[in-house]
Design an enzyme around this catalytic site. Structure first.
Site, PDB file in Angstrom:
ATOM      1  N   HIS A  39       0.504  -6.169  -0.015  1.00  0.00           N
ATOM      2  CA  HIS A  39       0.750  -7.185   0.902  1.00  0.00           C
ATOM      3  C   HIS A  39       0.053  -8.506   0.021  1.00  0.00           C
ATOM      4  CE1 HIS A  39      -0.412  -9.501   4.639  1.00  0.00           C
ATOM      5  NE2 HIS A  39       0.950  -9.452   4.511  1.00  0.00           N
ATOM      6  N   ARG A  40       0.925  -9.425  -0.053  1.00  0.00           N
ATOM      7  CA  ARG A  40       0.361 -10.600  -0.759  1.00  0.00           C
ATOM      8  C   ARG A  40      -0.142 -10.261  -1.984  1.00  0.00           C
ATOM      9  NH1 ARG A  40      -2.529 -13.640   4.352  1.00  0.00           N
ATOM     10  NH2 ARG A  40      -1.220 -12.760   5.954  1.00  0.00           N
ATOM     11  N   GLU A  66       4.543  -7.841  -1.655  1.00  0.00           N
ATOM     12  CA  GLU A  66       4.986  -8.681  -0.618  1.00  0.00           C
ATOM     13  C   GLU A  66       4.678 -10.008  -1.141  1.00  0.00           C
ATOM     14  OE1 GLU A  66       5.063 -10.251   3.461  1.00  0.00           O
ATOM     15  OE2 GLU A  66       3.400 -10.253   1.701  1.00  0.00           O
ATOM     16  N   ASP A  68       5.141 -14.914   0.245  1.00  0.00           N
ATOM     17  CA  ASP A  68       5.473 -15.798   1.219  1.00  0.00           C
ATOM     18  C   ASP A  68       5.902 -16.808   0.367  1.00  0.00           C
ATOM     19  OD1 ASP A  68       4.075 -14.147   3.788  1.00  0.00           O
ATOM     20  OD2 ASP A  68       2.502 -14.197   2.375  1.00  0.00           O
ATOM     21  N   HIS A  81       0.786 -18.363   1.768  1.00  0.00           N
ATOM     22  CA  HIS A  81       1.347 -17.770   3.396  1.00  0.00           C
ATOM     23  C   HIS A  81       1.027 -18.646   4.326  1.00  0.00           C
ATOM     24  CE1 HIS A  81      -0.004 -16.098   7.180  1.00  0.00           C
ATOM     25  NE2 HIS A  81       0.860 -14.968   6.887  1.00  0.00           N
ATOM     26  N   GLU A 149       9.067 -12.776   1.231  1.00  0.00           N
ATOM     27  CA  GLU A 149       9.302 -13.438   2.842  1.00  0.00           C
ATOM     28  C   GLU A 149       9.651 -14.815   2.729  1.00  0.00           C
ATOM     29  OE1 GLU A 149       5.990 -12.611   5.747  1.00  0.00           O
ATOM     30  OE2 GLU A 149       6.670 -14.031   6.948  1.00  0.00           O
ATOM     31  N   LYS A 151       9.160 -17.776   4.621  1.00  0.00           N
ATOM     32  CA  LYS A 151       7.961 -18.316   5.607  1.00  0.00           C
ATOM     33  C   LYS A 151       8.148 -19.379   6.223  1.00  0.00           C
ATOM     34  CE  LYS A 151       4.265 -16.210   7.217  1.00  0.00           C
ATOM     35  NZ  LYS A 151       4.288 -14.979   7.765  1.00  0.00           N
ATOM     36  N   ASP A 278      -3.108  -4.546   2.358  1.00  0.00           N
ATOM     37  CA  ASP A 278      -3.873  -5.368   1.636  1.00  0.00           C
ATOM     38  C   ASP A 278      -4.776  -4.282   0.529  1.00  0.00           C
ATOM     39  OD1 ASP A 278      -3.477  -7.672   2.874  1.00  0.00           O
ATOM     40  OD2 ASP A 278      -4.921  -7.703   3.959  1.00  0.00           O
TER      41      ASP A 278
HETATM   42  O1  G3P Z   1       5.410  -8.536   5.311  1.00  0.00           O
HETATM   43  C1  G3P Z   1       4.499  -8.307   6.567  1.00  0.00           C
HETATM   44  C2  G3P Z   1       3.620  -9.458   6.722  1.00  0.00           C
HETATM   45  O2  G3P Z   1       3.379 -10.046   5.518  1.00  0.00           O
HETATM   46  C3  G3P Z   1       4.031 -10.261   7.783  1.00  0.00           C
HETATM   47  O3  G3P Z   1       3.032 -11.155   8.419  1.00  0.00           O
HETATM   48  O4  G3P Z   1       1.489 -13.048   8.224  1.00  0.00           O
HETATM   49  O5  G3P Z   1       1.030 -11.482   6.872  1.00  0.00           O
HETATM   50  O6  G3P Z   1       3.032 -12.780   6.487  1.00  0.00           O
HETATM   51  P1  G3P Z   1       2.017 -12.180   7.303  1.00  0.00           P
HETATM   52 CA    CA Z   2       4.280 -12.047   4.674  1.00  0.00          CA
END
Ligand code: G3P
Ligand code: CA
Length: 290
Positions: A39-40, A66, A68, A81, A149, A151, A278
């Site tokens: 994540h990120r 992942e 944003d 993000h 993503e 965003k 994460d």
């Molecule tokens: O990929 C899922 C997650 O990233 C969505 O929430 O706020 O972390 O972008 P957020």
């Molecule tokens: Ca995200």
């Protein structure tokens, strides 16, 4: 004239992708299920959404990242993000009079001056906010895969076409990347539908958890439904799996954001296909080292 040529080129490229054979558009690859997705870019171990974060995740042995994507005032796509630069850069110090420091109110050159690593640790001081193009080059260099993503698309009209254009320029809309290395997601169903319409060969995911009775509507343009773990149930996962997505494969589920081993095992028991974390190493250990 130039804009028209670019638009025509993009349209031709995206049109060609509509012809991509279904066999080239498979569900997310990988032999280990569920996949552990960084994540990120393994955000627990390096400043989120930066190049060091995806380098770190690669070094830890993870392939799916992942991120944003948002847009600057002058139209550059950047990886970040929050819709504000405040939390993850030193923007307050560099531009003290510019509150609330929205990404959309700063040029790419201004953002390039910011430190996006020092807030996390002095070891990462000097890290920059990557442009999407820079980010894609590093992902490619690292042989990684991307859950991208879009965003806050409501803030950035046309960001779907622009994102696809960058992906195309970076060589990510060819059959090999589409089949195995790219998924585009958003919380906005309109944005996901737009991506599918513009580039039908791209696998897409809807973030969130629509009512079970409505899921069939999303199956027309989304290959995955990606909900928060907190509201997910075995029945919901089964209902998604029973639907066939736009590329002829069963729809999939990636759950987020899970940093706890017991929870990861519980979600695996529900049958989810991916866990966004994460701490993907915690997920991997919980699922595969038990
Ligand atoms: O990929 C899922 C997650 O990233 C969505 O929430 O706020 O972390 O972008 P957020
Ligand atoms: Ca995200």
């Amino acid at each position: 004239m130039h804009a028209r040529v670019v638009a025509a080129t993009t349209t031709a490229l995206l049109g060609a992708m509509a012809l991509l054979p279904t066999s080239e558009v498979r569900a997310a690859g990988g032999s280990e299920r569920p996949l552990a997705i960084a994540h990120r870019g393994a955000a627990a171990y390096a400043p989120e959404n930066t190049l060091p974060a995806i380098d770190k995740a690669a070094a830890m042995g993870f392939s799916w990242m992942e991120n944003d994507v948002q847009r600057t005032e002058d139209g550059e796509l950047v990886v970040l993000h929050d819709d504000s630069l405040r939390r993850t850069t030193d923007v307050e110090r560099v531009f003290p009079g510019r509150a609330p420091w929205k990404v959309k109110d700063f040029t790419a050159a201004e953002i390039a001056r910011l430190d996006a690593g020092g807030w996390y640790s002095p070891a990462y001081a000097g890290t920059r906010v990557p442009t999407l193009a820079q980010y894609m080059r590093r992902i490619e260099h690292n042989h990684e895969k991307l859950l991208l993503e879009i965003k806050n698309p409501g803030l950035y009209p046309g960001i779907e076409r622009q994102t696809l254009k960058v992906l195309g320029h970076e060589g990510w809309l060819d059959p090999a990347h589409l089949a195995r290395r790219l998924i585009v997601q958003s919380f906005s169903a309109d944005s996901v539908r737009t991506v599918h319409t513009l580039a039908p060969g791209v696998r897409t995911a809807l973030l969130g958890q629509p009512a079970m009775a409505d899921l069939y509507r999303y199956a027309r343009f989304a290959d995955l439904i990606n909900p928060s773990y907190s509201t997910l149930s075995r029945a919901y996962v089964s209902t998604v799996h029973a639907l066939v997505g736009p590329h002829g494969a069963p729809m999939r589920v990636f759950a987020w954001t899970v940093d706890d081993g017991r929870r990861a095992r519980s979600l695996a028991g529900y049958g989810v296909d991916g866990i966004i974390s994460d701490r993907p190493d915690v997920v991997r250990s919980a699922l595969h080292d038990a």
